[in-house]
Design a protein around this motif. Sequence first.
Motif, PDB file in Angstrom:
ATOM      1  N   THR A 116       0.833  -1.214   0.000  1.00  0.00           N
ATOM      2  CA  THR A 116       0.000   0.000   0.000  1.00  0.00           C
ATOM      3  C   THR A 116       0.864   1.259   0.000  1.00  0.00           C
ATOM      4  OG1 THR A 116      -0.193  -0.210   2.421  1.00  0.00           O
ATOM      5  CG2 THR A 116      -2.023  -1.047   1.087  1.00  0.00           C
ATOM      6  N   ASP A 117       2.044   1.186   0.593  1.00  0.00           N
ATOM      7  CA  ASP A 117       2.951   2.333   0.564  1.00  0.00           C
ATOM      8  C   ASP A 117       3.425   2.600  -0.868  1.00  0.00           C
ATOM      9  OD1 ASP A 117       4.551   4.292   2.213  1.00  0.00           O
ATOM     10  OD2 ASP A 117       6.186   3.263   1.200  1.00  0.00           O
ATOM     11  N   ILE A 118       3.717   1.524  -1.614  1.00  0.00           N
ATOM     12  CA  ILE A 118       4.112   1.680  -3.020  1.00  0.00           C
ATOM     13  C   ILE A 118       2.964   2.282  -3.821  1.00  0.00           C
ATOM     14  CG2 ILE A 118       4.817   0.474  -5.129  1.00  0.00           C
ATOM     15  CD1 ILE A 118       6.068  -1.693  -3.318  1.00  0.00           C
ATOM     16  N   SER A 239      -8.479   5.572  -0.414  1.00  0.00           N
ATOM     17  CA  SER A 239      -7.116   5.763  -0.904  1.00  0.00           C
ATOM     18  C   SER A 239      -6.208   4.659  -0.363  1.00  0.00           C
ATOM     19  CB  SER A 239      -6.566   7.119  -0.462  1.00  0.00           C
ATOM     20  OG  SER A 239      -6.431   7.153   0.957  1.00  0.00           O
ATOM     21  N   ALA A 240      -5.040   4.508  -0.997  1.00  0.00           N
ATOM     22  CA  ALA A 240      -4.042   3.555  -0.511  1.00  0.00           C
ATOM     23  C   ALA A 240      -3.534   3.974   0.862  1.00  0.00           C
ATOM     24  CB  ALA A 240      -2.888   3.461  -1.508  1.00  0.00           C
ATOM     25  N   SER A 241      -3.512   5.290   1.111  1.00  0.00           N
ATOM     26  CA  SER A 241      -3.061   5.800   2.410  1.00  0.00           C
ATOM     27  C   SER A 241      -4.001   5.335   3.525  1.00  0.00           C
ATOM     28  CB  SER A 241      -2.996   7.322   2.374  1.00  0.00           C
ATOM     29  OG  SER A 241      -2.640   7.838   3.637  1.00  0.00           O
ATOM     30  N   GLU A 242      -5.316   5.392   3.273  1.00  0.00           N
ATOM     31  CA  GLU A 242      -6.282   4.948   4.281  1.00  0.00           C
ATOM     32  C   GLU A 242      -6.131   3.453   4.557  1.00  0.00           C
ATOM     33  OE1 GLU A 242     -11.125   4.716   5.094  1.00  0.00           O
ATOM     34  OE2 GLU A 242     -10.374   5.482   3.168  1.00  0.00           O
ATOM     35  N   LEU A 243      -5.966   2.661   3.496  1.00  0.00           N
ATOM     36  CA  LEU A 243      -5.766   1.222   3.663  1.00  0.00           C
ATOM     37  C   LEU A 243      -4.467   0.945   4.406  1.00  0.00           C
ATOM     38  CD1 LEU A 243      -6.313  -1.754   3.164  1.00  0.00           C
ATOM     39  CD2 LEU A 243      -5.547  -1.452   0.793  1.00  0.00           C
TER      40      LEU A 243
END
Length: 492
Positions: A116-118, A239-243
Amino acid sequence: MGKLNTVLFGKYQLCRILGTGRLGTVFLAVHLGLSEYRAIKRVPKSFLEYDQFRREALILKELRHPGIPIVYDVEEDENYSYLIEEYLEGESLYDLVKSQGYLPQRLVIRYGIQLTDIMNYLHLAGTTPLLYLDLQPRNLLVCHGTVKLIDFDHAAFSDEANAAADRYGTVGCAAPEQYEKNGKLDERTDLYAIGVILHYLYTGVFPAVPYEPVPSMTPELAAIIRTCLEQKKERRFSSASELNERLKQLEQRGAAATACLQSPLTIALAGSKSGAGTTHIAVGLSVCLRNLGYPNLYEEKNGSGMGAGLGAFTGALRDRCGLMQYHGFVWKPAYGPGVKLPMPSCGLVIADYGHEVEAALAAEPDALILVCDGREWSRGAAESALKCVAERHTPYAAVYNHLAESARVKPPEGIEQSWCFRAPYFADPLKESEGTREFFCQVLDSLKSASEAGMDASGRWSCMRISRWKHPARVLREAAGRARRKKRRGVS
């Protein structure tokens, strides 16, 4: 350019072909000036999708993230274009699960956080989100515990992706909107695939629709995956940030179970004499820990030359930290005091000191496993080494190797019997069996007990880190329970 002794652009010596595919050929090469390996993707200019390759190269050239291979250059000649990339030696998540069946939850979460960071980086990389659009286990490599995303063939900025006439993706991983000609693609399209991958890592199979978690999965992880796999993307994470934050919260709830990995922890092994089998036991322990969900580094601290020999036998290549890898086993050969290499990021080190017990103790490891030669004529050396270890404040366990079938483990007076074990026979330490896994779990449990017993006397922080390590026998029971449940459900 068919010969592999070719030097490209005056600096890249071709070594061998790494693979061939739809887009072209990938070569392993050495940068002659830097003595570093590179992966070179060669695509013919006559290729129908040549413009797509050029676009991929230009996108990758601007990206800088630990989880994305570095693109050093884009070159071309009369007939071909070349993408000069960082060479990655690792194992895909597909191969990892294929060999192990599934991964422990702590490892699933750890890899999910990295992924998810990527994705968050990609989605914020330009003025419009850069979508990957083909997340699948084969496109994710694990290199020394770090997830790397490869193969950007279908990556596109969101406006380009929605304007394209064709849609791409991998069946079983692609989001519902990728199957619709007019389906709107955005960041949440990639989040759907992340949910698929998390379920796949935990179970070894792709999820069915509608989503049903397996009984052994915790409700918290199941809720995260279910949200990712919502058919309507408006119901997924925004968003990927939320996940990423949700996965980190879940990881933090189990922080006590993984506290030993917050900073490097070292388990040293040393033998009572030369030929006791220290290296055999050390490699077996490293493989077992990795299969239990504890990525680790085997470090050769003796002069046996095993590390270099295994590298020559397997054809493994050294990375910039001097590490080598074969089927998930990661090791650092002994290079000698004159060789200075960057320190790799690693939470757990298995240090093999051969028969140098004093050197192992002098290094002040967090725990020590003494491998005793159990043959009758070596009993004196075993007892002497065991008494020497017992006098120190290092948590330890004793493993008796080469013990006759009819013989019993007999530690010298004053040595705790419960901290001594008979090593089972296993011909290949790189291949784990149920018997070896149970044996190593018992030894690790003993180290945990030893650290708890000696904590007050020594007052060492490292001992407390060992004592907070998740009980290995519990890990073994969880794995066995999950295997039984999968068998009852008929899952191969």
